[in-house]
Design an enzyme around this catalytic site. Structure first.
Site, PDB file in Angstrom:
ATOM      1  N   SER A  22      14.009 108.842 108.705  1.00 30.44           N
ATOM      2  CA  SER A  22      13.341 110.064 108.265  1.00 30.44           C
ATOM      3  C   SER A  22      13.942 110.587 106.963  1.00 30.44           C
ATOM      4  O   SER A  22      14.858 111.418 106.956  1.00 30.44           O
ATOM      5  CB  SER A  22      13.429 111.128 109.362  1.00 30.44           C
ATOM      6  OG  SER A  22      12.617 112.225 109.058  1.00 30.44           O
ATOM      7  N   GLY A  24      14.561 112.839 104.031  1.00 33.30           N
ATOM      8  CA  GLY A  24      14.420 114.286 103.963  1.00 33.30           C
ATOM      9  C   GLY A  24      15.078 114.999 105.128  1.00 33.30           C
ATOM     10  O   GLY A  24      15.268 116.215 105.100  1.00 33.30           O
ATOM     11  N   ASN A  25      15.451 114.233 106.175  1.00 33.03           N
ATOM     12  CA  ASN A  25      16.151 114.765 107.334  1.00 33.03           C
ATOM     13  C   ASN A  25      17.617 114.370 107.189  1.00 33.03           C
ATOM     14  O   ASN A  25      17.974 113.194 107.339  1.00 33.03           O
ATOM     15  CB  ASN A  25      15.539 114.192 108.612  1.00 33.03           C
ATOM     16  CG  ASN A  25      16.178 114.721 109.885  1.00 33.03           C
ATOM     17  OD1 ASN A  25      17.370 114.981 109.915  1.00 33.03           O
ATOM     18  ND2 ASN A  25      15.394 114.853 110.931  1.00 33.03           N
ATOM     19  N   GLU A 174       2.131 117.899 110.903  1.00 32.04           N
ATOM     20  CA  GLU A 174       3.353 117.677 111.678  1.00 32.04           C
ATOM     21  C   GLU A 174       3.409 118.519 112.948  1.00 32.04           C
ATOM     22  O   GLU A 174       4.468 118.692 113.543  1.00 32.04           O
ATOM     23  CB  GLU A 174       4.564 117.961 110.792  1.00 32.04           C
ATOM     24  CG  GLU A 174       4.637 117.088 109.549  1.00 32.04           C
ATOM     25  CD  GLU A 174       5.198 115.701 109.806  1.00 32.04           C
ATOM     26  OE1 GLU A 174       6.204 115.579 110.519  1.00 32.04           O
ATOM     27  OE2 GLU A 174       4.622 114.723 109.291  1.00 32.04           O
ATOM     28  N   HIS A 250      10.933 120.605 108.092  1.00 27.68           N
ATOM     29  CA  HIS A 250       9.919 121.345 108.847  1.00 27.68           C
ATOM     30  C   HIS A 250      10.291 122.823 108.833  1.00 27.68           C
ATOM     31  O   HIS A 250      11.478 123.176 108.725  1.00 27.68           O
ATOM     32  CB  HIS A 250       9.849 120.900 110.306  1.00 27.68           C
ATOM     33  CG  HIS A 250       9.249 119.543 110.506  1.00 27.68           C
ATOM     34  ND1 HIS A 250       9.751 118.645 111.436  1.00 27.68           N
ATOM     35  CD2 HIS A 250       8.202 118.927 109.922  1.00 27.68           C
ATOM     36  CE1 HIS A 250       9.032 117.536 111.392  1.00 27.68           C
ATOM     37  NE2 HIS A 250       8.091 117.683 110.490  1.00 27.68           N
ATOM     38  N   CYS A 371      13.027 121.226 118.359  1.00 28.11           N
ATOM     39  CA  CYS A 371      12.319 119.953 118.172  1.00 28.11           C
ATOM     40  C   CYS A 371      11.924 119.342 119.501  1.00 28.11           C
ATOM     41  O   CYS A 371      10.910 118.643 119.602  1.00 28.11           O
ATOM     42  CB  CYS A 371      13.191 118.961 117.414  1.00 28.11           C
ATOM     43  SG  CYS A 371      13.421 119.347 115.667  1.00 28.11           S
TER      44      CYS A 371
END
Length: 448
Positions: A22, A24-25, A174, A250, A371
């Protein structure tokens, strides 16, 4: 008629691994290729579900996906028996095999967007499975997600299900990770809050420069239309592109809402004052009193927020009207964050208590308490129509912990993903799980 919000937590799958998939995570990238412990991950998640059940909250379970995704690998040109597909993928394209083994469906905040019946034009609870189009390993989830949700919420008198939006970048969706709802009470009409990272067609909206903005304005608007939401019951807000570039992939990494309360970081949004005013006015017209709790950057920086997942928490309403904040252990380990939380409670804010949970296995892969859960507001009649097999009870907790101990490995590395036996173990476990949760045939290997 009484209503409540049910948290349906994702059950961690048998192939839980640190693939670093992922971009960006921050946590996902920084722990790439470490060995994971699927058994511990699943048990940590179940312990949280059981604890919330014991506190009096209604808690549900959302089943994981079949992995590795053999059907997906076949579509990409790998053929032969299932074992040969795995062998050839491992030899020719290991990154694709890793992606096909991802257990990311555990983060069911991305499974779908849900609108309760009090908000929708036809008076049903609406579900739209998220296309998760930004990442391949997640984009393959929505067909099974739709079948699982369809089995859990099967009564068409009360529940409506929509297919995922078109699988193109312009409609990147998302799910509930970028959606929350404000209301005076769960059974009354509320205001649904959609947060987007960019617009696909309108260049007036700035975009991040480093990491992708996964949710588009156009996707959020489409979901609102599909769910039959009225204009006075929705607010669209843009996430700050600068915080996306700092690892806030997110909105639920930088803000969380519940009831009449929005708990957010000072740098979370663009045009914050206008957004807060719109939420205040629209919720006020529905009888609510909107409250905003802003965490100043001077007390908690964005980096601290991302590393601790302060905002990737669960904000839960208790019967006395106060709120409980469920945070990961990493919040207690961050001095600035923990000091802020102690001040928050002392200031007699709506948040009266903080409870800490050890979710290290999930956290190391980039997902915290928020999450791991999909929120569904239900009235008494709707709750009675939910598949009872997925509602957490003490006997179900015991059954699922024994099931995990029986089927899950306690160590998984990238090389283990190439073992065909892992597929057999996963299918055996999931076949048994569908019986425990009374889901019927929802997995490809059960259907084909």
């Amino acid at each position: 008629m009484k209503s409540c919000e049910v948290n349906f937590d994702g059950l961690v799958g048998p192939t839980h691994n640190y693939g670093g998939l992922s971009y960006g995570n921050v946590a996902s990238q920084s722990n790439c290729q470490q060995s994971s412990n699927p058994r511990e991950a699943a048990l940590q998640g179940l312990a949280k579900m059981k604890a919330l059940t014991d506190m009096g909250f209604t808690q549900g379970v959302l089943a994981p996906q079949e992995r590795p995704d053999i059907a997906g690998l076949r579509k990409l040109g790998f053929d032969g028996t299932d074992a040969q597909v795995i062998e050839r993928a491992a030899k020719q394209a290991m990154p694709l095999l890793v992606a096909s083994c991802s257990a990311s469906s555990m983060w069911v905040a991305n499974a779908a967007t849900v609108s309760p019946s009090a908000d929708t034009a036809d008076g049903r609870v609406h579900f739209t499975a998220a296309n998760l189009n930004c990442k391949y390993h997640r984009s393959i989830e929505h067909p099974t997600t739709s079948r699982v949700l369809g089995s859990m919420f099967a009564d068409q008198q009360h529940f409506a299900h929509h297919a995922a939006l078109p699988a193109v970048a312009q409609f990147g969706d998302e799910g509930a990770a970028n959606h929350t709802r404000f209301c005076r009470s769960y059974g009354e009409a509320g205001v649904e809050f959609f947060v987007f990272g960019r617009s696909a067609f309108d260049t007036r909206y700035p975009a991040p420069q480093k990491y992708p903005a996964r949710q588009t304005l156009e996707a959020s608007q489409a979901v609102a239309r599909l769910h039959g939401l009225s204009d006075d019951g929705v607010v669209f807000a843009q996430q700050n592109p600068a915080v996306i570039d700092q690892g806030v992939f997110h909105n639920d990494v930088i803000a969380v809402g519940n009831g009449e309360v929005l708990f957010y970081h000072e740098d979370a949004f663009l045009n914050t004052e206008h957004m807060l005013s719109e939420l205040h006015d629209k919720l006020g017209r529905r009888g609510g009193r909107f409250q905003a709790i802003c965490v100043p950057r001077s007390e908690v920086g964005v980096e601290d927020a991302v590393r601790s997942y302060l905002f990737n928490s669960q904000l839960l309403s208790r019967p006395d009207g106060s709120m409980l904040l469920i945070v990961p252990e990493e919040c207690r380990g961050n001095e600035r964050v923990w000091n802020y939380l102690q001040r928050l409670i002392a200031d007699e804010s709506p948040v009266r208590e903080v409870k800490v949970f050890d979710l290290k296995q999930s956290m190391q892969n980039g997902g915290g308490p928020a999450c791991l859960r999909l929120r569904v507001a239900l009235n008494e009649t709707e709750l009675a129509a939910v598949n009872p097999g997925v509602i957490m009870t003490a006997p179900l907790y015991d059954t699922l912990t024994q099931w995990v101990d029986k089927h899950y490995r306690d160590r998984l590395s990238e090389n283990d993903l190439a073992d065909p036996q892992l597929l057999d173990e996963c299918r055996t476990a999931l076949d048994e799980l569908t019986r425990h949760l009374k889901l019927g045939a929802v997995y490809p290997f059960q259907i084909n």
